[in-house]
Design a protein around this motif. Structure first.
Motif, PDB file in Angstrom:
ATOM      1  N   GLY A  50       0.799  -1.224   0.000  1.00 50.38           N
ATOM      2  CA  GLY A  50       0.000   0.000   0.000  1.00 50.38           C
ATOM      3  C   GLY A  50       0.827   1.266   0.000  1.00 50.38           C
ATOM      4  N   THR A  51       2.145   1.149   0.179  1.00 51.03           N
ATOM      5  CA  THR A  51       3.018   2.316   0.166  1.00 51.03           C
ATOM      6  C   THR A  51       3.215   2.784  -1.270  1.00 51.03           C
ATOM      7  OG1 THR A  51       4.207   1.479   2.086  1.00 51.03           O
ATOM      8  CG2 THR A  51       5.299   3.186   0.799  1.00 51.03           C
ATOM      9  N   ARG A  52       3.011   4.062  -1.504  1.00 57.25           N
ATOM     10  CA  ARG A  52       3.152   4.625  -2.846  1.00 57.25           C
ATOM     11  C   ARG A  52       4.605   5.039  -3.062  1.00 57.25           C
ATOM     12  NH1 ARG A  52       0.030   5.809  -6.664  1.00 57.25           N
ATOM     13  NH2 ARG A  52       0.405   7.462  -8.148  1.00 57.25           N
ATOM     14  N   PHE A  53       5.192   4.579  -4.189  1.00 58.53           N
ATOM     15  CA  PHE A  53       6.557   4.936  -4.526  1.00 58.53           C
ATOM     16  C   PHE A  53       6.780   4.734  -6.015  1.00 58.53           C
ATOM     17  CE2 PHE A  53       6.622   0.449  -3.578  1.00 58.53           C
ATOM     18  CZ  PHE A  53       7.517  -0.108  -4.469  1.00 58.53           C
ATOM     19  N   PRO A  84       7.481  -8.083 -10.204  1.00 61.19           N
ATOM     20  CA  PRO A  84       6.418  -8.136 -11.211  1.00 61.19           C
ATOM     21  C   PRO A  84       5.567  -6.870 -11.148  1.00 61.19           C
ATOM     22  CG  PRO A  84       5.929  -9.626  -9.393  1.00 61.19           C
ATOM     23  CD  PRO A  84       7.281  -9.055  -9.131  1.00 61.19           C
ATOM     24  N   VAL A  85       5.139  -6.397 -12.328  1.00 63.77           N
ATOM     25  CA  VAL A  85       4.372  -5.154 -12.417  1.00 63.77           C
ATOM     26  C   VAL A  85       3.099  -5.423 -13.201  1.00 63.77           C
ATOM     27  CG1 VAL A  85       4.374  -2.783 -13.287  1.00 63.77           C
ATOM     28  CG2 VAL A  85       6.476  -3.774 -12.379  1.00 63.77           C
ATOM     29  N   GLN A  86       1.983  -4.850 -12.736  1.00 63.63           N
ATOM     30  CA  GLN A  86       0.725  -4.869 -13.475  1.00 63.63           C
ATOM     31  C   GLN A  86       0.325  -3.433 -13.734  1.00 63.63           C
ATOM     32  OE1 GLN A  86      -2.134  -7.131 -11.221  1.00 63.63           O
ATOM     33  NE2 GLN A  86      -1.271  -9.083 -11.884  1.00 63.63           N
ATOM     34  N   TYR A  87      -0.122  -3.191 -14.974  1.00 63.45           N
ATOM     35  CA  TYR A  87      -0.483  -1.832 -15.376  1.00 63.45           C
ATOM     36  C   TYR A  87      -1.700  -1.915 -16.276  1.00 63.45           C
ATOM     37  CZ  TYR A  87      -0.100   2.687 -17.773  1.00 63.45           C
ATOM     38  OH  TYR A  87      -0.352   3.926 -18.305  1.00 63.45           O
ATOM     39  N   ARG A  88      -2.600  -0.972 -16.120  1.00 64.50           N
ATOM     40  CA  ARG A  88      -3.771  -0.885 -16.992  1.00 64.50           C
ATOM     41  C   ARG A  88      -3.738   0.469 -17.660  1.00 64.50           C
ATOM     42  NH1 ARG A  88      -9.603   0.175 -17.118  1.00 64.50           N
ATOM     43  NH2 ARG A  88     -10.419  -1.319 -18.613  1.00 64.50           N
ATOM     44  N   GLY A  89      -3.590   0.460 -18.966  1.00 61.20           N
ATOM     45  CA  GLY A  89      -3.550   1.695 -19.725  1.00 61.20           C
ATOM     46  C   GLY A  89      -2.636   1.532 -20.924  1.00 61.20           C
ATOM     47  N   GLN A  90      -2.469   2.607 -21.631  1.00 65.71           N
ATOM     48  CA  GLN A  90      -1.630   2.596 -22.823  1.00 65.71           C
ATOM     49  C   GLN A  90      -0.180   2.868 -22.421  1.00 65.71           C
ATOM     50  OE1 GLN A  90      -2.997   5.192 -25.861  1.00 65.71           O
ATOM     51  NE2 GLN A  90      -1.549   4.435 -27.382  1.00 65.71           N
ATOM     52  N   LEU A  91       0.699   1.988 -22.857  1.00 67.98           N
ATOM     53  CA  LEU A  91       2.118   2.150 -22.559  1.00 67.98           C
ATOM     54  C   LEU A  91       2.722   3.218 -23.458  1.00 67.98           C
ATOM     55  CD1 LEU A  91       3.118  -1.594 -22.221  1.00 67.98           C
ATOM     56  CD2 LEU A  91       3.038   0.095 -20.395  1.00 67.98           C
ATOM     57  N   PHE A  95       8.291   2.265 -24.887  1.00 65.70           N
ATOM     58  CA  PHE A  95       8.340   1.146 -23.959  1.00 65.70           C
ATOM     59  C   PHE A  95       8.634  -0.138 -24.729  1.00 65.70           C
ATOM     60  CE2 PHE A  95       6.562  -2.439 -21.749  1.00 65.70           C
ATOM     61  CZ  PHE A  95       6.878  -2.206 -20.430  1.00 65.70           C
ATOM     62  N   ARG A  96       9.640  -0.892 -24.279  1.00 69.69           N
ATOM     63  CA  ARG A  96       9.935  -2.214 -24.842  1.00 69.69           C
ATOM     64  C   ARG A  96      10.816  -2.977 -23.861  1.00 69.69           C
ATOM     65  NH1 ARG A  96      12.351   1.424 -28.276  1.00 69.69           N
ATOM     66  NH2 ARG A  96      14.608   1.494 -28.184  1.00 69.69           N
ATOM     67  N   GLU A  97      10.913  -4.270 -24.091  1.00 72.12           N
ATOM     68  CA  GLU A  97      11.709  -5.126 -23.213  1.00 72.12           C
ATOM     69  C   GLU A  97      13.182  -4.759 -23.303  1.00 72.12           C
ATOM     70  OE1 GLU A  97      10.664  -9.034 -24.521  1.00 72.12           O
ATOM     71  OE2 GLU A  97       8.800  -9.018 -23.387  1.00 72.12           O
ATOM     72  N   GLY A  98      13.864  -4.824 -22.167  1.00 68.84           N
ATOM     73  CA  GLY A  98      15.278  -4.511 -22.116  1.00 68.84           C
ATOM     74  C   GLY A  98      15.590  -3.033 -21.964  1.00 68.84           C
ATOM     75  N   GLN A  99      14.585  -2.185 -21.892  1.00 70.12           N
ATOM     76  CA  GLN A  99      14.784  -0.742 -21.795  1.00 70.12           C
ATOM     77  C   GLN A  99      14.451  -0.248 -20.385  1.00 70.12           C
ATOM     78  OE1 GLN A  99      16.095   1.135 -24.323  1.00 70.12           O
ATOM     79  NE2 GLN A  99      16.367  -0.859 -25.257  1.00 70.12           N
ATOM     80  N   GLY A 100      14.991   0.905 -20.029  1.00 63.25           N
ATOM     81  CA  GLY A 100      14.761   1.489 -18.719  1.00 63.25           C
ATOM     82  C   GLY A 100      13.405   2.152 -18.622  1.00 63.25           C
ATOM     83  N   ILE A 101      12.738   1.954 -17.479  1.00 63.98           N
ATOM     84  CA  ILE A 101      11.445   2.594 -17.211  1.00 63.98           C
ATOM     85  C   ILE A 101      11.401   3.031 -15.761  1.00 63.98           C
ATOM     86  CG2 ILE A 101      10.202   1.248 -18.940  1.00 63.98           C
ATOM     87  CD1 ILE A 101       9.019   0.306 -15.800  1.00 63.98           C
ATOM     88  N   VAL A 102      10.459   3.911 -15.474  1.00 67.48           N
ATOM     89  CA  VAL A 102      10.117   4.280 -14.104  1.00 67.48           C
ATOM     90  C   VAL A 102       8.600   4.177 -14.020  1.00 67.48           C
ATOM     91  CG1 VAL A 102      10.092   6.103 -12.368  1.00 67.48           C
ATOM     92  CG2 VAL A 102      12.089   5.813 -13.831  1.00 67.48           C
ATOM     93  N   ALA A 103       8.109   3.398 -13.051  1.00 64.66           N
ATOM     94  CA  ALA A 103       6.673   3.207 -12.867  1.00 64.66           C
ATOM     95  C   ALA A 103       6.291   3.733 -11.488  1.00 64.66           C
ATOM     96  CB  ALA A 103       6.313   1.737 -12.986  1.00 64.66           C
ATOM     97  N   GLU A 104       5.132   4.360 -11.416  1.00 59.97           N
ATOM     98  CA  GLU A 104       4.650   4.900 -10.142  1.00 59.97           C
ATOM     99  C   GLU A 104       3.396   4.158  -9.734  1.00 59.97           C
ATOM    100  OE1 GLU A 104       3.414   9.181  -8.152  1.00 59.97           O
ATOM    101  OE2 GLU A 104       4.248   9.100 -10.169  1.00 59.97           O
ATOM    102  N   GLY A 105       3.334   3.733  -8.474  1.00 53.39           N
ATOM    103  CA  GLY A 105       2.169   3.002  -7.998  1.00 53.39           C
ATOM    104  C   GLY A 105       2.387   2.480  -6.596  1.00 53.39           C
ATOM    105  N   THR A 117       1.146   4.747 -13.438  1.00 58.29           N
ATOM    106  CA  THR A 117       1.875   5.566 -14.410  1.00 58.29           C
ATOM    107  C   THR A 117       3.141   4.824 -14.798  1.00 58.29           C
ATOM    108  OG1 THR A 117       1.112   7.571 -13.301  1.00 58.29           O
ATOM    109  CG2 THR A 117       2.946   7.814 -14.821  1.00 58.29           C
ATOM    110  N   VAL A 118       3.428   4.787 -16.095  1.00 53.99           N
ATOM    111  CA  VAL A 118       4.666   4.180 -16.588  1.00 53.99           C
ATOM    112  C   VAL A 118       5.352   5.195 -17.486  1.00 53.99           C
ATOM    113  CG1 VAL A 118       5.679   2.346 -17.996  1.00 53.99           C
ATOM    114  CG2 VAL A 118       3.786   1.823 -16.463  1.00 53.99           C
ATOM    115  N   LEU A 119       6.611   5.501 -17.182  1.00 53.29           N
ATOM    116  CA  LEU A 119       7.411   6.424 -17.981  1.00 53.29           C
ATOM    117  C   LEU A 119       8.541   5.643 -18.621  1.00 53.29           C
ATOM    118  CD1 LEU A 119       7.714   9.216 -15.283  1.00 53.29           C
ATOM    119  CD2 LEU A 119       6.095   9.130 -17.164  1.00 53.29           C
ATOM    120  N   ALA A 120       8.706   5.786 -19.930  1.00 54.19           N
ATOM    121  CA  ALA A 120       9.775   5.093 -20.640  1.00 54.19           C
ATOM    122  C   ALA A 120      10.936   6.045 -20.860  1.00 54.19           C
ATOM    123  CB  ALA A 120       9.269   4.571 -21.984  1.00 54.19           C
TER     124      ALA A 120
END
Length: 175
Positions: A50-53, A84-91, A95-105, A117-120
């Protein structure tokens, strides 16, 4: 009480109020100073559900699974641990495998990060500094690619030839 002593007392009181305000601001910001946490930090620190980060790392190769209604599952790693990450929305388009991302949730009870939120990455030279440092520490840093922009900029020659401008651009037609 002289005029000089009253002025000094006023200055001291104003300084104390400013110091108190600064202390309150800094204590309120302590939870948001870190830009993101790596998967190794999430596993090692035992982040409470439940902690947001923000979670940052590389999308694990072969982990991307698309479901109905824009539901997406993938894993984020820093080569030390995987979350493991679950996201609902348009990436994002990048965004692709092997690339850096930052996700908020938030992290759920099962250890799955529920991102809202997913930032590529923004270009081929970008990698979060913390991820690059973690890869270097583990000896998995590839010198040929994935360098942080500051390091990549140091290696480009300053006197490199610039592409020739199109001759038709910049010419004015006489009317």
């Amino acid at each position: 009480m002289t005029r000089k002593s009253r002025r000094l007392i006023l200055i001291a009181c104003c300084g104390a109020v400013l110091a108190l305000a600064l202390g309150l601001i800094l204590s309120a910001m302590t939870g948001s100073i870190v830009f993101f946490r790596s998967p190794t930090e999430v596993v090692a620190q035992g982040v409470a559900p439940g902690t947001r980060f923000r979670l940052g790392g590389l999308v694990t190769e072969g982990s991307l699974k698309r479901g109905p209604d824009q539901n997406v599952e993938f894993s984020v790693t820093d080569t030390g641990a995987t979350v493991p990450v679950q996201y609902r929305g348009q990436l994002p388009d990048l965004f692709r495998e092997g690339q850096g991302i930052v996700a908020e949730g938030t992290l759920d009870m099962g250890g799955v990060f529920r991102a809202d939120t997913v930032l590529a990455k923004h270009d081929e030279n970008y990698m979060p500094r913390e991820v690059a440092d973690a890869l270097k520490a583990q000896g998995r840093w590839q010198e040929g690619g994935g360098k942080p922009p500051a390091e990549a900029a140091k290696e480009t020659p300053k006197d490199a030839a610039k592409p020739a401008a199109d001759a038709t651009l910049g010419q004015r037609s006489e009317r």
